[in-house]
Enzyme design. Structure first.
Site, mmCIF file in Angstrom:
data_model
loop_
_atom_site.group_PDB
_atom_site.id
_atom_site.type_symbol
_atom_site.label_atom_id
_atom_site.label_comp_id
_atom_site.label_asym_id
_atom_site.label_seq_id
_atom_site.Cartn_x
_atom_site.Cartn_y
_atom_site.Cartn_z
ATOM 1 N N HIS A 184 -9.520 47.284 -23.036
ATOM 2 C CA HIS A 184 -10.035 48.055 -21.960
ATOM 3 C C HIS A 184 -8.937 48.152 -20.323
ATOM 4 O O HIS A 184 -9.861 48.357 -19.003
ATOM 5 C CB HIS A 184 -11.578 47.390 -21.084
ATOM 6 C CG HIS A 184 -12.551 47.717 -21.950
ATOM 7 N ND1 HIS A 184 -13.593 46.936 -22.083
ATOM 8 C CD2 HIS A 184 -12.182 48.473 -22.869
ATOM 9 C CE1 HIS A 184 -14.235 47.297 -23.521
ATOM 10 N NE2 HIS A 184 -13.656 48.762 -23.807
ATOM 11 N N GLY B 139 12.744 2.724 -27.300
ATOM 12 C CA GLY B 139 11.389 3.966 -27.346
ATOM 13 C C GLY B 139 10.604 4.693 -27.854
ATOM 14 O O GLY B 139 10.038 5.669 -27.773
ATOM 15 N N GLY C 215 10.215 5.755 -35.160
ATOM 16 C CA GLY C 215 10.887 4.607 -35.556
ATOM 17 C C GLY C 215 13.031 4.238 -35.894
ATOM 18 O O GLY C 215 13.237 5.514 -35.755
ATOM 19 N N SER C 216 13.388 3.616 -36.196
ATOM 20 C CA SER C 216 14.720 2.757 -35.861
ATOM 21 C C SER C 216 14.811 2.363 -36.359
ATOM 22 O O SER C 216 14.392 0.965 -36.764
ATOM 23 C CB SER C 216 15.736 4.146 -34.444
ATOM 24 O OG SER C 216 14.912 2.396 -33.375
ATOM 25 N N GLU D 46 7.309 6.058 -27.646
ATOM 26 C CA GLU D 46 6.484 7.340 -28.144
ATOM 27 C C GLU D 46 4.250 7.031 -28.642
ATOM 28 O O GLU D 46 3.881 8.274 -28.773
ATOM 29 C CB GLU D 46 7.458 7.195 -29.438
ATOM 30 C CG GLU D 46 8.577 8.546 -28.702
ATOM 31 C CD GLU D 46 9.413 7.986 -30.322
ATOM 32 O OE1 GLU D 46 9.478 7.472 -30.978
ATOM 33 O OE2 GLU D 46 10.371 9.282 -30.362
#
Length: 479
Positions: free
Chosen positions: A150, A401, A287-288, A405
């Site tokens: 419209h 880190g 993860g690491s 997270e």
């Protein structure tokens, strides 16, 4: 009011359409009113006053707009649209949720810019169409199409609002009718904030009903139950209640299922549930690993590869920032399983975003990584945390880190699954969840709690965790 079962059926079915990218939205004025915009009656009230007509007694607002144009020309009406709807307002919570969902098709009779603005805020590129010529062009890289059938507030002179506009619609904007007909046939729509009394939409739905008969696609709409407090008199309340019931029954001719709510806040709650359930199908892996104890590197990589394969096989989408020592094995499993199944695409099952490493300035790198994490985690509904250690000047230390997270996942209301048995930061996070179970999983079943606790039990081989992780994930999806 609709029963909880009816609401759950709607959520289940519409979620299925979202997952298949078959969902569409048709938005009416009711979606924009909470943002401070007016409905049709409020928009036309000053014009009705000028004509000496009681707006509350008037039901044919299209003809009312025409009456005013007949007496005063179009300029006054255009100015009213611009004055009432031209102000800049922030999108509502409902707009934001809809923009975050994987919806690629939006239709609206609204003139305001809230839908396109909410899509932009969600990081998406809208392709907005309010003229016939725009239908023939495609905005490169678009994420969603917004059909403003419209018109647009910045072009009030061509907005569809008077009887003349509606009578000429099929001559002036016929391609919109064809485009909407195609979408209503191929997509499942949710009509929200819409009274379903627009003549153009009614015409399109009638054409589809005649063509497809009992084979029409299922659509949904949400109405608030008419209440006495919303009506100025008992007579009007009775009239509106009867009319709503008749409208709901009439919509069944078009295979539109009505969901009734007692309060508008219930609509937001349903949309939040829909978003939460959609996001649960995406699992983020955090993860690491510089050090692989309590296991060896080969066992950990085998486990991660298998986890990636199983998640895809179970229909989950995965997201990963490709963490040190764990990301490559996990990604290998995801890609291997996708390529084993004909017809699957990597983009449909994986969001893989390696962190940008080559940013020399430490502050800039930290800020970039933080925004990167927010974007990646915000696409998921469940976060798995595994190991979480790093080399710090020759010493193995906990990975900050991974904790960052975890905190982001908390803020974004993800279900968090630290694998305590993997040790390191994941162990600390698992302990944290166990110590405050109700805070992380309020109202959850005892079965889920027991399953989660198994993720912290020592195992000789990480492969023994696979069935436990999948069991916990599936229980979360049932919550």
């Amino acid at each position: 009011m609709s029963s909880e079962r009816e609401k759950q059926v709607f959520l289940d079915r519409f979620l299925g359409e979202l997952l298949e990218h078959n969902a569409g939205i048709f938005a009416g004025a009711g979606l924009s009113i909470p943002a401070g915009y007016v409905n049709w009656k409020s928009l036309l009230k000053p014009l009705a006053d000028e004509l000496g007509i009681d707006i509350e007694a008037e039901t044919d607002l299209i003809t009312l707009a025409q009456f005013h144009v007949n007496d005063n020309g179009r300029h006054r009406l255009n100015q009213e649209i611009l004055d009432q709807l031209g102000k800049s307002s922030a999108p509502t919570e409902n707009h934001k949720i809809l923009a975050r969902l994987p919806i690629e098709t939006f239709w609206t009779t609204n003139y305001d810019k809230l839908i396109e603005r909410s899509l932009e805020q969600a990081g998406k590129l809208p392709d907005v169409k309010y003229t016939v010529n725009q239908l023939a062009t495609t905005r490169k890289g678009r994420d969603a199409v917004v059909y403003k059938m419209h018109g647009d507030v910045d072009h009030a002179d061509s907005a569809v609002i008077t009887k003349d506009d509606y009578e000429r619609y099929f001559l002036d904007k016929g391609p919109y009718v064809n485009a909407l007909s195609g979408d209503l046939v191929s997509k499942t729509f949710l009509f929200i904030g819409f009274g379903l009394s627009d003549p153009n939409l009614d015409y399109v739905l009638s054409r589809i009903r005649i063509s497809f008969k009992e084979h029409q696609r299922q659509h949904y709409c949400i109405f608030k139950v008419v209440e006495r407090k919303d009506c100025p008199s008992d007579e009007i309340f009775q009239h509106e209640s009867i009319r709503q019931g008749l409208l709901i029954k009439d919509l069944q001719r078009f295979n539109i299922k009505t969901i009734l709510v007692n309060d508008y806040s219930e609509i937001t709650d349903m949309l939040k549930t829909l978003e939460h359930r959609y996001r649960r199908n995406t699992v983020f892996l955090s993860g690491s690993a510089h050090e692989f104890a309590p296991w060896d590197r080969e066992s950990v990589e085998r486990f991660l590869c298998s986890l990636g394969e199983i998640l895809v096989d179970k229909g989950f989408k995965v997201a990963s920032g490709v963490g040190l020592g764990i990301g490559n094995a996990f990604i290998t499993g995801v890609i291997r399983k996708v390529y084993q199944k004909p017809g699957l695409r990597i983009a449909d099952y994986a969001i893989l975003r390696p962190f940008p490493q080559y940013i020399e300035d430490a502050d800039e790198r930290a800020e970039t990584w933080s925004e990167y994490r927010k974007d990646l985690i915000g696409r998921a509904g469940v976060a798995i945390f595994f190991m979480g250690n790093k080399d710090l000047e020759g010493t193995t230390a906990l990975a900050g880190g991974v904790e960052e997270e975890f905190k982001l996942a908390e803020e974004m209301n993800l279900s968090v699954l630290p694998i305590g048995a993997s040790g390191w930061m994941a162990q600390e996070l698992w302990d944290r969840v166990v110590a405050n179970w109700e805070g992380y999983f309020p109202g959850s079943t005892e079965e889920l709690k027991k399953s989660f606790q198994k993720l912290g039990e020592d195992v000789d081989d990480p492969d023994q965790l696979l069935s436990r992780i999948i069991e916990t994930l599936e229980l979360i999806c049932k919550e």
